[in-house]
Design an enzyme around this catalytic site. Structure first.
Site, PDB file in Angstrom:
ATOM      1  N   ASP A 141      20.371 -16.278 140.875  1.00 17.86           N
ATOM      2  CA  ASP A 141      21.692 -16.798 141.193  1.00 17.86           C
ATOM      3  C   ASP A 141      21.812 -16.882 142.708  1.00 17.86           C
ATOM      4  O   ASP A 141      20.815 -16.717 143.429  1.00 17.86           O
ATOM      5  CB  ASP A 141      22.794 -15.958 140.547  1.00 17.86           C
ATOM      6  CG  ASP A 141      22.865 -14.535 141.098  1.00 17.86           C
ATOM      7  OD1 ASP A 141      22.169 -14.209 142.085  1.00 17.86           O
ATOM      8  OD2 ASP A 141      23.648 -13.737 140.540  1.00 17.86           O
ATOM      9  N   ARG A 197      35.490 -13.140 137.528  1.00 16.74           N
ATOM     10  CA  ARG A 197      35.153 -12.956 138.947  1.00 16.74           C
ATOM     11  C   ARG A 197      35.496 -14.223 139.724  1.00 16.74           C
ATOM     12  O   ARG A 197      34.837 -15.250 139.573  1.00 16.74           O
ATOM     13  CB  ARG A 197      33.673 -12.618 139.134  1.00 16.74           C
ATOM     14  CG  ARG A 197      33.295 -12.492 140.614  1.00 16.74           C
ATOM     15  CD  ARG A 197      31.999 -11.743 140.864  1.00 16.74           C
ATOM     16  NE  ARG A 197      30.814 -12.456 140.422  1.00 16.74           N
ATOM     17  CZ  ARG A 197      29.560 -12.102 140.763  1.00 16.74           C
ATOM     18  NH1 ARG A 197      29.366 -11.042 141.549  1.00 16.74           N
ATOM     19  NH2 ARG A 197      28.526 -12.777 140.303  1.00 16.74           N
TER      20      ARG A 197
END
Length: 536
Positions: free
Chosen positions: A442, A159
């Site tokens: 996160d 990603r």
């Protein structure tokens, strides 16, 4: 005229930033950065319309794409079965553990789970090179970490960072290069052909897309890159995270624009919740309750995920479920027991809804998630045949936020401040995925925390329950104000300052960033933008 290219020195530059690799990234920059900037400007213009009261609809100008029958290409063999995917940053030990975890796919993350220090970014590219070539290992004072045999490893997917981010350490003609193009380009240049020769390929997750025109740009980037490197069309394959409210209205269109390269869509739940708060921050109807109350069974979240499964399966694309934030704690059996129960419930629902796979954040959760998908899939690699024809989702169902009475609490406010501050301290220290209060935090979950604080302050929400702490009374019906948030920040900083795990300078920086993104007059788009300027 040739533009000057400069980048910050790094010990691994001879492996990552070779002359040919740099030329490849610079070419991507020259060809596509102008369009990237247009996309960012279009986001600003749309935000102004949303602030004025416009609401998303299914687009009339792309109705033909939604109405006609068409299919995306079949997934490559290495991505045919994605029943459990594990995610994590591009850190060496975590990558080895993830690849060895028993999951079918590992998403190596330069984005929400990664703090993009220059060392993390460049070392991450080295780690990916070694992972592709199966030479990834780590020997430290504790033990030796090595990869399992080839047939036991998860398929690697990368990603890159989102379109809104830049790489300040790599400058072309005085301009920072797009972090998306930098991460994408370096991985493909060094590993595209090698990964194909090894029986898989250059596979990506694409984050933060707001609509089909942003998908079109990615498709053009991939096609051009394939041509430049002599790869066949469709050698690069992508899965798109549907993690913005605007993208939820254009899922068919996103699949169509990426039809040369697409494999599926993923329900990026945490960023999706944040996107709802961000895009409609001016509207009190979209004020979210405590984060713990916004679950996957909340009506607007359930509508979005059911629509995602239906859309994907109609087009022959995989539908991948989202991340459960619960994680085990090997020192606290009761925490692990609760985490496993929550993950079991979450994954059972996803498998039953027709998802073809799901995400976990910790190797210990792979067997739990695998058991739920095995129970539904059996020997089948997916359940694309489940078309979910009974699902009918209207714009209103995607846009109605149900806020329960007394859903905004003292505990919720204190948690948002504490978690937001501690996560920012970790991020500024170079850690992008942090276990806080037995949840995996996160950048996306931190965005929810600060977005809720912003909403509650600007819409003068009243707190229920009672709060712990000194100073003003902590009782029901207290209005959330800037002064109250700053008072709670003071108390949290004072508490953390006595903990040797917290560096005082970084804690001060974390507090400054939190105030900047949670208490500004205008809603800042991403907390990572100001925070990035403080990273080495």
């Amino acid at each position: 005229m040739t533009q000057k290219v400069t980048f910050t020195p790094h010990p691994a530059a001879d492996r990552v930033l070779t002359a040919a690799a740099v030329d490849f990234v610079v070419d991507l920059h020259h060809r596509f950065d102008g369009r990237r900037r247009e996309i960012l400007e279009a986001r600003v213009e749309r935000q102004a319309r949303l602030d004025a009261g416009e609401r998303p609809e299914f687009r009339s100008d792309t109705a033909g794409v939604r109405q006609h029958d068409w299919l995306v290409p079949e997934a490559p063999k290495a991505l045919a079965d994605r029943r459990v995917e594990i995610t994590g940053p591009v850190e060496r030990k975590m990558m080895i553990n993830a690849l060895n975890s028993g999951a079918r796919v590992f998403m190596a993350d330069f984005e929400d789970a990664n703090s993009p220090t220059w060392d993390n970014v460049v070392a991450g590219q080295v780690n990916l090179q070694d992972a592709v070539r199966r030479t990834l290992e780590l020997v430290n004072s504790e033990r030796s970490y090595q990869l399992k045999p080839e047939d036991q490893l998860a398929t690697l997917v990368v990603r890159p960072r989102g379109w809104h981010l830049t790489e300040k350490h790599f400058v072309v003609g005085g301009e920072r290069v797009s972090a998306s193009l930098f991460d994408f380009g370096l991985y493909l240049f060094h590993n595209g052909r090698e990964s194909l020769d090894r029986g898989f390929g250059p596979y990506y997750y694409l984050p933060k897309l707001e609509g089909h025109l942003e998908a079109r740009l990615w498709n053009d980037v991939m096609s051009h890159a394939e041509d430049q490197l002599g790869l066949a069309r469709g050698a690069v394959r992508a899965t798109v995270l549907i993690e913005t409210i605007t993208a939820a209205f254009e899922m068919d269109e996103i699949l169509w624009e990426l039809r040369d390269h697409i494999c599926g869509l993923n329900a990026g739940r945490w960023d999706y919740i944040f996107s709802v708060a961000k895009r409609f921050h001016c509207d009190p109807a979209f004020v979210l309750p405590d984060r713990s109350l916004v679950t996957m069974t909340t009506p607007f979240m359930r509508s979005y995920t059911e629509l995602l499964v239906k859309t994907c399966h109609r087009r022959g694309a995989h539908a991948i479920g989202g991340m459960s934030a619960f994680i085990p704690n090997r020192r606290k059996p009761e925490v692990t027991e609760e985490a496993l129960a929550k993950v079991t419930e979450d994954k059972k629902r996803e498998a039953g809804d027709g998802f073809d796979g799901t995400w976990v954040a910790h190797p210990d959760l792979v067997p739990t998630a695998m058991a739920e998908f095995d129970a539904v899939l059996g020997d089948r690699p997916h359940q694309l045949e489940r078309r979910r024809a009974e699902v009918q989702v209207s714009p209103d169902q995607l846009l109605v936020v149900d806020r329960p009475p007394n859903g905004i609490t003292w505990a919720g406010l204190q948690t948002n401040i504490s978690v937001g501050l501690r996560y920012l301290h970790a991020w500024l220290s170079g850690t992008g995925a942090a276990a806080i209060d037995d949840l995996m935090e996160d950048a996306a979950t931190a965005e929810i925390s600060r977005a809720q604080v912003w909403q509650w302050v600007h819409h003068q929400m009243r707190l229920s329950g009672a709060g712990a702490g000194s100073g003003s009374p902590r009782t029901t019906d207290t209005v959330v104000t800037v002064g109250l948030v700053r008072q709670l920040l003071d108390e949290t900083v004072d508490k953390l300052a006595g903990d040797p795990a917290y560096d005082q300078e970084r804690l001060t920086q974390a507090r400054e960033v939190f105030e900047q993104v949670a208490l500004a007059d205008d809603f800042p788009t991403f907390l990572t933008l100001p925070a990035y300027e403080l990273l080495p």
